[in-house]
Design a protein around this motif. Structure first.
Motif, mmCIF file in Angstrom:
data_model
loop_
_atom_site.group_PDB
_atom_site.id
_atom_site.type_symbol
_atom_site.label_atom_id
_atom_site.label_comp_id
_atom_site.label_asym_id
_atom_site.label_seq_id
_atom_site.Cartn_x
_atom_site.Cartn_y
_atom_site.Cartn_z
ATOM 1 N N VAL A 404 7.325 7.625 -39.226
ATOM 2 C CA VAL A 404 5.883 8.229 -39.150
ATOM 3 C C VAL A 404 5.528 7.837 -38.044
ATOM 4 N N GLU A 405 3.983 8.905 -37.663
ATOM 5 C CA GLU A 405 3.595 9.070 -35.919
ATOM 6 C C GLU A 405 2.243 8.962 -35.954
ATOM 7 N N ARG A 406 1.609 7.911 -35.659
ATOM 8 C CA ARG A 406 0.204 8.146 -35.768
ATOM 9 C C ARG A 406 -0.919 8.500 -34.461
ATOM 10 N N SER A 407 -1.247 8.878 -34.190
ATOM 11 C CA SER A 407 -2.184 9.405 -32.924
ATOM 12 C C SER A 407 -3.480 7.717 -33.641
ATOM 13 N N ALA A 408 -3.360 6.870 -33.220
ATOM 14 C CA ALA A 408 -4.913 6.068 -33.606
ATOM 15 C C ALA A 408 -5.667 5.729 -32.271
ATOM 16 N N SER A 409 -7.677 5.765 -32.458
ATOM 17 C CA SER A 409 -7.599 6.082 -31.189
ATOM 18 C C SER A 409 -8.081 4.817 -30.975
ATOM 19 N N SER A 410 -8.107 4.520 -29.499
ATOM 20 C CA SER A 410 -7.879 3.080 -29.045
ATOM 21 C C SER A 410 -9.138 2.504 -28.499
ATOM 22 N N GLY A 411 -10.602 3.524 -28.317
ATOM 23 C CA GLY A 411 -11.339 2.850 -28.071
ATOM 24 C C GLY A 411 -12.522 3.532 -26.874
ATOM 25 N N ALA A 414 -9.420 6.823 -25.977
ATOM 26 C CA ALA A 414 -8.911 7.371 -25.571
ATOM 27 C C ALA A 414 -7.960 6.900 -26.813
ATOM 28 N N ARG A 415 -6.950 7.656 -26.589
ATOM 29 C CA ARG A 415 -6.016 7.451 -28.024
ATOM 30 C C ARG A 415 -4.632 7.035 -27.465
ATOM 31 N N GLU A 416 -4.245 6.540 -28.512
ATOM 32 C CA GLU A 416 -2.464 6.276 -28.411
ATOM 33 C C GLU A 416 -1.378 6.946 -29.637
ATOM 34 N N MET A 417 -0.292 6.909 -29.169
ATOM 35 C CA MET A 417 1.202 7.588 -29.443
ATOM 36 C C MET A 417 1.500 6.546 -30.799
#
Ligand SMILES: [Zn+2]
Length: 530
Positions: A404-411, A414-417
């Motif tokens: 599972v891969e997710r691209s989350a907002s890190s504020g 910016a985004r973090e995989m």
């Protein structure tokens, strides 16, 4: 031969002019150290008058403690109409505090008129004044006669007067430059002969490779009595490059019998070539004469058979002499003898029957048609061989995995995989289910599998992945795969490379990764197959 030839390396100045090369001061210091080990007589560090980075190099080079080579700083003749004393560039050249300086000056009437835009007499004075100033400051002075050969064609008398101006002012060597790299060997030899007949001062040669004659012309000049050869590592340089130092050295030593470096230094040639290509961040050219990985590689069945009987049959020199090695390709053209040889090279001890060798060759062919390449992946080749043996059973099997891969907002926009892998691994009849996170899908899968394996093979975490290369396979190559993945792994002082190929990048990665882990278990962790 007792002929004395001196090597003058200009990689750090002329070589650095190559499109795609940009050297830091640190890079330059590393290369200088290596060239010193190789036995080069002079190392041109740069042009201190042209940029502050080169000036810094010369400051830091004071503590290089070169054992063999002498450092040279490069600069142009004084400006037209000025004095040598008051010339900022010549001042910078002296400030570099090198034992040797190389002064470049015009030796071509057309350039004097159109580029320098001064009189012929003033150019001669510029050469003489600049050389004299350096001699007054106790430097060894080499005069690079820029565009000498073109000048010799255009106005022979004036080109020779330029050399005379440098020689009379005390130059220690007159370096004849084919700056545009367009001279044929015949033209060049004629000009060198004419100079040689008139000058006592030692001569040098500086060639560019625009007509692909730089090395040949350098050797021809040596044949005419030239004492110094200027060249660049791997033939780096502006446009098509300079004379290739590697080929110059190998040819002088092995073909002309000139002891320009020791046998031990000659055996460093391949290593130096690769070391420098690493630093300048240019992929090594596999087809480079003497030092390329393909330079002594045999692929055709007939050639392989012949070379196995007699080394010299398809090799012009011994590869060991230049630190290279003979390679036999495991390839569809190789035949069963090659695969036997390949096994011996890989240190795999069992002998195959003719039929087994043929079957293994077919297996290799089939994998290659899918996009595998075993040439740079010895560990995968060994695993392929071992798995093809009767009675082999793998130490572990990956039954199933999902990622599972997710691209989350890190504020802040910016985004973090993030990646998470779950795996079902069977070891010794036992099914283990694990999950792990990673900084990418392959990393996560690797972590999940190791989690399962560690219970049975506690040393599995010793394996480190050093390099991960993904290559898109050209569809024109006729393979069904889309990507090939090469993984370089290591544990302790051992290193190995594995390969995987697939239409899917994760699958290709997993194949390379599982080969790596299995190889480690077999070679290092005391696991015995079957
Ligand atoms: Zn040049």
């Amino acid at each position: 031969m007792t002929m004395q030839i001196e090597l003058y390396d200009t990689t750090l100045r002329d070589g650095a002019q190559m499109e795609g090369i940009s050297l830091s001061v640190e890079d330059k210091l590393k290369i200088a150290r290596k060239l010193d080990e190789l036995g080069v007589h002079y190392i041109e560090g740069g042009w201190p008058g042209s940029n502050p980075k080169d000036a810094e190099f010369f400051v830091r080079a004071q503590s290089l403690n070169l054992r063999h080579a002498r450092l040279a700083a490069f600069g142009a003749t004084r400006r037209p109409g000025g004095s040598a004393d008051g010339d900022a560039n010549l001042r910078a050249l002296l400030d570099a505090r090198t034992p040797v300086v190389t002064i470049v000056g015009k030796a071509n009437d057309v350039h004097v008129r159109d580029v320098l835009e001064t009189s012929q007499e003033e150019n001669l004075a510029m050469i003489a004044d600049s050389v004299r100033l350096m001699k007054q400051n106790a430097r060894t002075v080499f005069f690079d006669a820029e565009h000498f050969f073109d000048g010799f064609s255009s106005d022979r008398d004036y080109a020779l007067r330029c050399l005379r101006a440098a020689a009379s002012a005390g130059a220690d060597c007159l370096v004849l430059c084919d700056t545009n790299g367009g001279m044929t060997t015949g033209q060049l030899v004629e000009a060198v002969r004419a100079v040689k007949a008139q000058f006592e001062t030692p001569l040098g040669i500086h060639t560019h490779n625009d007509a692909e004659l730089a090395v040949a012309n350098s050797l021809a000049a040596v044949g005419e009595g030239v004492r110094q050869v200027q060249a660049c590592v791997n033939g780096y340089g502006e446009r098509c490059g300079n004379a290739n130092l590697m080929s110059v050295i190998a040819n002088l030593k092995l073909k002309l019998g000139v002891d320009v470096v020791s046998d031990e230094q000659l055996a460093m040639l391949t290593d130096v070539s690769h070391y420098v290509s690493e630093i300048v961040n240019m992929a090594p050219d596999p087809y480079q004469p003497y030092v390329g990985t393909s330079a002594f590689t045999h692929k055709g069945g007939l050639h392989v058979a012949a070379v196995l009987k007699s080394d010299a049959s398809y090799q012009h020199v011994r590869p060991e002499a230049v630190g290279n090695e003979r390679r036999m390709l495991v390839s569809e053209l190789g035949g069963s003898r090659a695969i036997q040889q390949k096994l011996r090279e890989a240190g795999i001890e069992f002998e195959l029957s003719r039929e087994e060798a043929r079957a293994l060759q077919e297996l290799v062919n089939e994998r290659e048609s899918k996009g595998y390449q075993f040439e740079g992946a010895g560990a995968s080749f060994e695993m392929l061989v071992r798995r093809s043996r009767p009675g082999y059973s793998a130490p572990f099997e990956l039954e199933d995995f999902w990622i599972v891969e997710r691209s989350a907002s890190s504020g802040g926009g910016a985004r973090e995989m993030q990646a998470e892998a779950m795996a079902k691994v069977r070891v010794d009849g036992k099914l283990l289910q694990t999950a792990a996170e990673g900084n990418g899908p392959v990393n996560a899968l690797d972590a999940a599998v190791r989690k399962a394996l560690v219970e049975f093979f506690p040393t599995i975490y010793a394996v480190k992945l050093f390099d991960f290369k993904v290559r898109i396979i050209d569809s024109a190559a006729g393979t069904s795969a889309a990507v090939r993945v090469l993984i370089e792994s290591g544990a302790g002082d051992a290193f190995w490379t594995t390969v995987g190929a697939s239409t899917d990048i994760i699958e290709a990665s997993w194949m390379a990764l599982s080969d790596s882990l299995e190889y480690f278990l077999m070679k290092r962790a005391g696991w015995t197959p079957g």
